[in-house]
Design an enzyme around this catalytic site. Structure first.
Site, PDB file in Angstrom:
ATOM      1  N   TYR A 104       0.887  -1.334   0.145  1.00 45.18           N
ATOM      2  CA  TYR A 104       0.000   0.095   0.260  1.00 45.18           C
ATOM      3  C   TYR A 104       0.825   1.142  -0.159  1.00 45.18           C
ATOM      4  O   TYR A 104       1.996   1.259   0.798  1.00 45.18           O
ATOM      5  CB  TYR A 104      -0.955   0.018   1.201  1.00 45.18           C
ATOM      6  CG  TYR A 104      -1.737  -1.085   1.592  1.00 45.18           C
ATOM      7  CD1 TYR A 104      -2.171  -1.884   0.560  1.00 45.18           C
ATOM      8  CD2 TYR A 104      -2.146  -1.465   2.865  1.00 45.18           C
ATOM      9  CE1 TYR A 104      -2.953  -2.850   0.809  1.00 45.18           C
ATOM     10  CE2 TYR A 104      -2.983  -2.470   3.007  1.00 45.18           C
ATOM     11  CZ  TYR A 104      -3.315  -3.162   2.018  1.00 45.18           C
ATOM     12  OH  TYR A 104      -4.131  -4.449   2.281  1.00 45.18           O
ATOM     13  N   CYS A 107       1.468   2.807   3.514  1.00 48.15           N
ATOM     14  CA  CYS A 107       1.630   1.886   4.446  1.00 48.15           C
ATOM     15  C   CYS A 107       3.093   1.973   5.066  1.00 48.15           C
ATOM     16  O   CYS A 107       4.124   2.340   4.411  1.00 48.15           O
ATOM     17  CB  CYS A 107       1.501   0.375   4.148  1.00 48.15           C
ATOM     18  SG  CYS A 107       2.516  -0.719   5.265  1.00 48.15           S
ATOM     19  N   PHE A 109       5.062   0.171   6.804  1.00 42.57           N
ATOM     20  CA  PHE A 109       5.924  -1.106   6.955  1.00 42.57           C
ATOM     21  C   PHE A 109       6.410  -1.240   5.580  1.00 42.57           C
ATOM     22  O   PHE A 109       7.550  -1.496   5.288  1.00 42.57           O
ATOM     23  CB  PHE A 109       5.276  -2.314   7.513  1.00 42.57           C
ATOM     24  CG  PHE A 109       4.756  -2.017   9.006  1.00 42.57           C
ATOM     25  CD1 PHE A 109       5.651  -2.122   9.807  1.00 42.57           C
ATOM     26  CD2 PHE A 109       3.411  -1.764   9.117  1.00 42.57           C
ATOM     27  CE1 PHE A 109       5.139  -1.906  11.299  1.00 42.57           C
ATOM     28  CE2 PHE A 109       2.962  -1.558  10.525  1.00 42.57           C
ATOM     29  CZ  PHE A 109       3.650  -1.876  11.541  1.00 42.57           C
ATOM     30  N   CYS A 110       5.570  -0.792   4.574  1.00 45.66           N
ATOM     31  CA  CYS A 110       6.091  -0.765   3.124  1.00 45.66           C
ATOM     32  C   CYS A 110       7.076   0.221   2.940  1.00 45.66           C
ATOM     33  O   CYS A 110       8.080  -0.117   2.097  1.00 45.66           O
ATOM     34  CB  CYS A 110       4.604  -0.617   2.270  1.00 45.66           C
ATOM     35  SG  CYS A 110       3.557  -1.825   2.457  1.00 45.66           S
TER      36      CYS A 110
END
Length: 329
Positions: A104, A107, A109-110
């Site tokens: 995403y 996001c 974490f991405c």
């Protein structure tokens, strides 16, 4: 429309509250460019040389020597600055051939994984996952993002992805002392266990900030036209209420104060260093930068930079990480 709204609110509550923690415009930083040049109204090189000769002739021998030492020092400083902000690509023979990130856009974490890939100048493709249907990752048993495919191998969980990829591309990398590794590990865990949980209550703090966040999410996410309209308004409303529950869950009374405290805690950890890694970023630096990058130009991120000391470190990180190594489709 009611069914779509209910479906969106439910889906976002499940997915975005746990995986998506922020949203902001992609940054596009530039490397520091420093040039020593002769400035003149004419492009004639003879005129330029004559100008230097005239100036130098007015100096004593000792002055010229001092001038030479000064120039050498300036050049050395430029070289030092360039080395501090240089990327660290892996050896050509260890560079992955095919890297695909399922993500995403907003996001955190991405964005941690992207910060690692960008800093190490590893080219990668991106597949934007629809958070409602997740059809782009139906092939995987792992139903969260990020998922990173590296030469056909599936890697999951942002911290695990970074650890595995680090060992893969830099197997002979000089490891830090035990104390340094302990410090780096401590702050990477702090990012995952504390910092990311402060973000959602801030970007969805009120209805205007929730709409600001979802305007970015829908503009950069993988949504149909109908989903964009539904997600922007129903999703913003849903996450506004979800953020209130997150405040209770993580014992946050004042979301902005918690964000500012986290930023100041990180600056204190630097203890006067350019980066936690010293002269160059380590994995903890990249993790903090990665999760903050999605919110940097949202209201919460602007407030954070304005009201804490984190701005200088963040600017250094922008220069160090540099341009994205993402392969445009």
């Amino acid at each position: 429309m009611r069914r779509a709204t209910a479906f969106t609110s439910s889906g976002l509550s499940r997915t975005l509250a746990t995986v998506h923690e922020g949203g902001a415009a992609n940054l596009h930083p530039r490397f520091l460019r420093i040039a020593l040049f002769c400035s003149s109204r004419t492009n004639n090189p003879y005129t330029c040389r004559r100008w230097f000769s005239t100036v130098l002739s007015s100096f004593s021998k000792s002055s010229i020597q001092a001038f030479s030492v000064g120039v050498a020092g300036a050049v050395a400083s430029v070289a030092t600055a360039a080395s501090v902000y240089a990327k660290e690509p892996p050896p050509a023979e260890l560079m992955p051939k095919d890297v695909v990130l399922y993500q995403y856009e907003a996001c955190p974490f991405c964005n941690k994984v992207k910060a690692f890939l960008d800093y190490h100048d590893i080219p990668y493709k991106v597949v934007e996952v629809n958070p409602l249907s997740k059809k782009e990752i139906k092939w995987s048993d792992y139903k969260k993002v990020p998922i990173l495919m590296v030469d056909g191998q599936q890697l999951v969980d942002s911290s695990a992805i970074i650890d595995q990829l680090d060992r893969k591309i830099l197997p002979e990398k000089m490891r830090n002392s035990v104390a340094d590794e302990d410090e780096e590990t401590k702050w990477r865990r702090w990012v995952d266990n504390h910092l990311v949980h402060v973000l959602s209550p801030n970007i969805y703090r009120n209805t205007s900030e929730a709409l600001e966040s979802f305007d970015y999410i829908t503009s950069n996410g993988n949504f149909s036209f109908t989903e964009k309209i539904t997600v922007k308004y129903a999703g913003a409303a849903a996450m506004y209420f979800v953020s209130k529950n997150l405040k209770k869950k993580y014992n946050i009374t004042d979301e902005r104060a918690a964000l500012y405290e986290a930023a100041e805690t990180w600056v204190d950890a630097l203890d006067g260093r350019n980066f936690l890694g010293g002269s160059k970023p380590n994995q903890a630096d990249l993790a903090v930068f990665g999760v903050l990058r999605p919110i940097r130009y949202l209201r919460s991120g602007r407030d954070m930079v304005e009201h804490t000391r984190i701005g200088e470190w963040y600017s250094r990180m922008e220069k160090a990480v540099g341009e994205s190594s993402r392969i445009k489709a």
